[in-house]
Design a protein around this motif. Structure first.
Motif, mmCIF file in Angstrom:
data_model
loop_
_atom_site.group_PDB
_atom_site.id
_atom_site.type_symbol
_atom_site.label_atom_id
_atom_site.label_comp_id
_atom_site.label_asym_id
_atom_site.label_seq_id
_atom_site.Cartn_x
_atom_site.Cartn_y
_atom_site.Cartn_z
ATOM 1 N N GLY A 287 4.817 4.878 24.713
ATOM 2 C CA GLY A 287 5.582 6.129 24.596
ATOM 3 C C GLY A 287 4.970 7.146 23.662
ATOM 4 N N SER A 288 3.765 6.881 23.147
ATOM 5 C CA SER A 288 3.173 7.772 22.139
ATOM 6 C C SER A 288 2.490 8.972 22.788
ATOM 7 C CB SER A 288 2.160 7.000 21.293
ATOM 8 O OG SER A 288 1.087 6.550 22.095
ATOM 9 N N GLU A 289 2.387 10.039 22.005
ATOM 10 C CA GLU A 289 1.685 11.247 22.426
ATOM 11 C C GLU A 289 0.350 11.340 21.677
ATOM 12 O OE1 GLU A 289 4.089 15.017 22.849
ATOM 13 O OE2 GLU A 289 5.527 13.820 21.708
ATOM 14 N N ILE A 290 -0.619 11.945 22.324
ATOM 15 C CA ILE A 290 -1.879 12.307 21.672
ATOM 16 C C ILE A 290 -1.853 13.822 21.507
ATOM 17 C CG2 ILE A 290 -4.395 12.365 21.914
ATOM 18 C CD1 ILE A 290 -4.161 9.791 23.560
ATOM 19 N N HIS A 291 -2.058 14.286 20.290
ATOM 20 C CA HIS A 291 -1.794 15.695 20.030
ATOM 21 C C HIS A 291 -2.643 16.629 20.875
ATOM 22 C CE1 HIS A 291 -1.767 19.599 17.992
ATOM 23 N NE2 HIS A 291 -0.497 19.296 17.814
ATOM 24 N N SER A 292 -3.890 16.303 21.114
ATOM 25 C CA SER A 292 -4.748 17.200 21.904
ATOM 26 C C SER A 292 -4.225 17.338 23.336
ATOM 27 C CB SER A 292 -6.188 16.680 21.915
ATOM 28 O OG SER A 292 -6.244 15.367 22.457
ATOM 29 N N ILE A 293 -3.677 16.268 23.882
ATOM 30 C CA ILE A 293 -3.109 16.319 25.229
ATOM 31 C C ILE A 293 -1.835 17.161 25.218
ATOM 32 C CG2 ILE A 293 -2.319 14.977 27.202
ATOM 33 C CD1 ILE A 293 -5.258 14.511 26.341
ATOM 34 N N SER A 294 -1.004 16.944 24.207
ATOM 35 C CA SER A 294 0.233 17.720 24.083
ATOM 36 C C SER A 294 -0.061 19.206 23.888
ATOM 37 C CB SER A 294 1.068 17.205 22.912
ATOM 38 O OG SER A 294 1.511 15.885 23.158
ATOM 39 N N ALA A 295 -1.118 19.511 23.143
ATOM 40 C CA ALA A 295 -1.478 20.916 22.915
ATOM 41 C C ALA A 295 -1.924 21.572 24.222
ATOM 42 C CB ALA A 295 -2.587 21.007 21.874
ATOM 43 N N PHE A 296 -2.689 20.844 25.024
ATOM 44 C CA PHE A 296 -3.160 21.392 26.297
ATOM 45 C C PHE A 296 -1.988 21.622 27.254
ATOM 46 C CE2 PHE A 296 -4.470 20.472 30.709
ATOM 47 C CZ PHE A 296 -5.297 21.568 30.917
ATOM 48 N N ILE A 297 -1.166 20.592 27.428
ATOM 49 C CA ILE A 297 -0.020 20.722 28.335
ATOM 50 C C ILE A 297 0.953 21.768 27.807
ATOM 51 C CG2 ILE A 297 1.957 19.521 29.358
ATOM 52 C CD1 ILE A 297 -0.656 18.691 30.574
ATOM 53 N N GLY A 298 1.143 21.807 26.480
ATOM 54 C CA GLY A 298 2.049 22.789 25.879
ATOM 55 C C GLY A 298 1.609 24.211 26.150
ATOM 56 N N GLY A 299 0.306 24.464 26.069
ATOM 57 C CA GLY A 299 -0.204 25.797 26.379
ATOM 58 C C GLY A 299 0.017 26.159 27.831
ATOM 59 N N CYS A 300 -0.165 25.184 28.719
ATOM 60 C CA CYS A 300 0.070 25.420 30.159
ATOM 61 C C CYS A 300 1.536 25.730 30.433
ATOM 62 C CB CYS A 300 -0.367 24.209 30.975
ATOM 63 S SG CYS A 300 -2.149 23.884 30.957
ATOM 64 N N VAL A 301 2.445 24.979 29.793
ATOM 65 C CA VAL A 301 3.876 25.213 29.994
ATOM 66 C C VAL A 301 4.263 26.607 29.503
ATOM 67 C CG1 VAL A 301 6.204 24.477 29.338
ATOM 68 C CG2 VAL A 301 4.470 22.762 29.879
ATOM 69 N N ALA A 302 3.782 26.970 28.311
ATOM 70 C CA ALA A 302 4.097 28.299 27.762
ATOM 71 C C ALA A 302 3.619 29.398 28.698
ATOM 72 C CB ALA A 302 3.453 28.454 26.386
ATOM 73 N N GLN A 303 2.466 29.192 29.302
ATOM 74 C CA GLN A 303 1.934 30.168 30.260
ATOM 75 C C GLN A 303 2.889 30.331 31.436
ATOM 76 O OE1 GLN A 303 -2.416 30.288 31.620
ATOM 77 N NE2 GLN A 303 -1.451 29.144 33.267
#
Length: 522
Positions: free
Chosen positions: A475-491
């Protein structure tokens, strides 16, 4: 020493602050962004990365809903938390630190779980423009999906799990006026010049100082006289037209060179593309009612204008590309196009007023400014109609077409099924797979995935390696993956609230191990 340059009266402090993004979506897009409010469910690393990328460009406000407190595990993956917040409200802590990024943005928080909000305050979501959620179990996801679909609120569910990420957009209908196509064609109306343009062509002498448009028109007419009035339609014919222009050059004439380069792109403007024809034929366009949005009322007026008043052509956008020429002839040509564009837009606006009157709606429902923008962007209009996330719970033809292959192993279809199985596991077992006992949970997760595929009528299986990888993450997150997906979602959120650019339709998957992505519609 010279005195400092005075501040430009045309640009406010806010305009300077957001200058780069305003170049993308304009002042009107920025205004829509600043008036929007977003709800984030669960302050995960992914959720905070989404909000970071919305707070910085100036979203109007956000509310974080999370009933948990900050733990040691949170500190390792979420850059918006530090040790001073241990044991405190996660929603409050993330809200405070995110708001520091931009004082123009209003932040709020709610110390409750998603399940509690759905059970006790379902109307809570009705005030938001977009709801974003991550890290939900299947039961909460289905309930939230149903509630937001009923309220007609766009919903984005995103995941960040180990090296995998996904985005799912749920939206009933989304109409885009400014789609910003990658290969935009200028509508120059050379094949069917309007009266003012035709008069200008006939009265202007062709020299090395006039815009290339006039040069191209001159030789286009010569070519048509040679070939019985036809326009060049294929590569060979256009090449011949280019050679005709080149043969007439007597010196290094830039406008002639530009005319030669423009032969492939300057023709065909104003025709109604198939995508716009389908919008004209849409039931929402043909059958207006009091609940019809301004988009569909203007579309109906646009359709009438095209079919009855403009020889089957779209309104003139009135925009010219840059051209090497003396200032006066270029501005004269530019004004001719602008005046015709205003004339076309005014015609469409009058038809809008007629429909508003027939529907009993106020005259100010649609402004002249809106109609002019609509006419300018008419060739790129887009309508997106989505599907409900909770419908994926049942046997679905869209899902079947996606995982129809008997061998889905090694594809991103397999990752989609694995992530769906992960959420069902959390709902059925009450814990995250791999949180305590990896090997035991591997067997259980494989059983859940197999049953899910069987329920869909798909005779396939998930690879043991992928199941083990999912459980290994715990269930853990890797921050670089979260940052990439987060930027896509914000877009995608910005696309929705500004009503510009086309959002994904409707699912996006990312495998960081292979750097592979895909989009598909469920």
């Amino acid at each position: 020493m010279s005195s400092p340059a005075p501040k430009s009266p045309e640009q406010s402090d806010k305009s300077r602050k957001y200058d780069r993004q305003i170049r993308l979506w304009g002042e009107h897009g920025q205004s829509l962004l600043e008036s929007s409010t977003i709800c984030l469910l669960n302050a995960t690393a992914l959720g905070c990365e989404v909000l970071k990328s919305l707070v910085l460009p100036g979203i109007g406000g956000f509310t974080i809903v999370d009933g948990n407190v900050v733990t040691e595990d949170d500190l390792g993956i979420n850059f918006f938390l530090d040790a001073s917040f241990l044991g405190q409200s996660k929603a409050r802590a993330c809200m405070q630190l995110l708001q520091e990024l931009n004082t123009d943005v209003n932040g709020d928080f709610v110390d409750e779980s998603v399940d509690w909000i759905l059970s006790n305050r379902p109307a809570f979501f009705d005030t938001f423009d977009v709801v974003i959620a991550s890290n939900l179990n299947e039961k909460a996801l289905w309930g939230l999906s149903d509630r937001l679909w009923e309220a007609n609120i766009p919903f984005i569910y995103c995941r960040s799990l180990g090296f995998f990420g996904s985005i799912r957009l749920q939206i009933k209908e989304h109409c885009v006026i400014e789609s910003h196509p990658d290969n935009r064609q200028y509508d120059l109306r050379l094949e069917q010049p309007f009266p003012a343009l035709q008069k200008h062509f006939e009265s202007t002498e062709i020299t090395s100082k006039v815009p290339w448009l006039l040069v191209l028109n001159k030789f286009l007419q010569v070519w048509r006289q040679k070939y019985g009035g036809h326009f060049p339609a294929n590569y060979k014919q256009k090449s011949e037209l280019k050679e005709m222009i080149r043969a007439a050059m007597t010196a290094d004439e830039e406008n002639y060179e530009e005319a030669i380069k423009a032969v492939n792109t300057a023709l065909g403007g104003g025709n109604v593309p198939s995508s716009i024809k389908s919008i004209f034929q849409d039931n929402a366009c043909t059958n207006l009612n009091k609940q019809s949005s301004p988009f569909w009322i203007i579309t109906k007026a646009l359709k009438e204008f095209v079919e009855n008043d403009n020889n089957g052509l779209l309104p003139l956008p009135g925009v010219l590309p840059d051209m090497t020429a003396d200032t006066e002839p270029y501005i004269t040509l530019q004004n001719i196009y602008r005046q015709q564009a205003l004339h076309d837009a005014d015609n469409v606006y009058r038809k809008c007023q007629k429909y508003l009157k027939e529907l009993g709606l106020p005259e100010d429902t649609i402004s002249e400014k809106t109609v002019r923008l609509f006419c300018k962007e008419a060739a790129g209009l887009a309508v997106l109609r989505g599907t409900k996330i909770s419908d994926e719970n049942a046997k679905s033809s869209n899902i079947l077409s996606f995982v129809d292959d008997l061998e889905i192993q090694g594809t991103l279809a397999e990752h989609y099924v694995a992530l769906r199985a992960y959420e069902r596991f959390v709902s059925e077992c009450g814990n995250v797979p791999g949180e305590c006992y990896v090997e035991n949970d591997v067997k259980e997760l494989k059983t859940v995935a197999s049953k899910m595929l069987s329920d869909w009528g798909v005779h396939a299986s998930i690879s043991d390696d992928l199941i083990h990888e999912i459980c290994r993450y715990g269930g853990s997150e890797i921050h670089s993956i979260s940052a990439f997906i987060g930027g896509c979602v914000a877009q995608e959120v910005i696309k929705i609230v500004t009503k510009q650019y086309k959002p994904i339709d409707n699912t996006f998957l990312y495998n960081a191990i292979t750097s592979e992505t895909t989009t598909f519609k469920l």
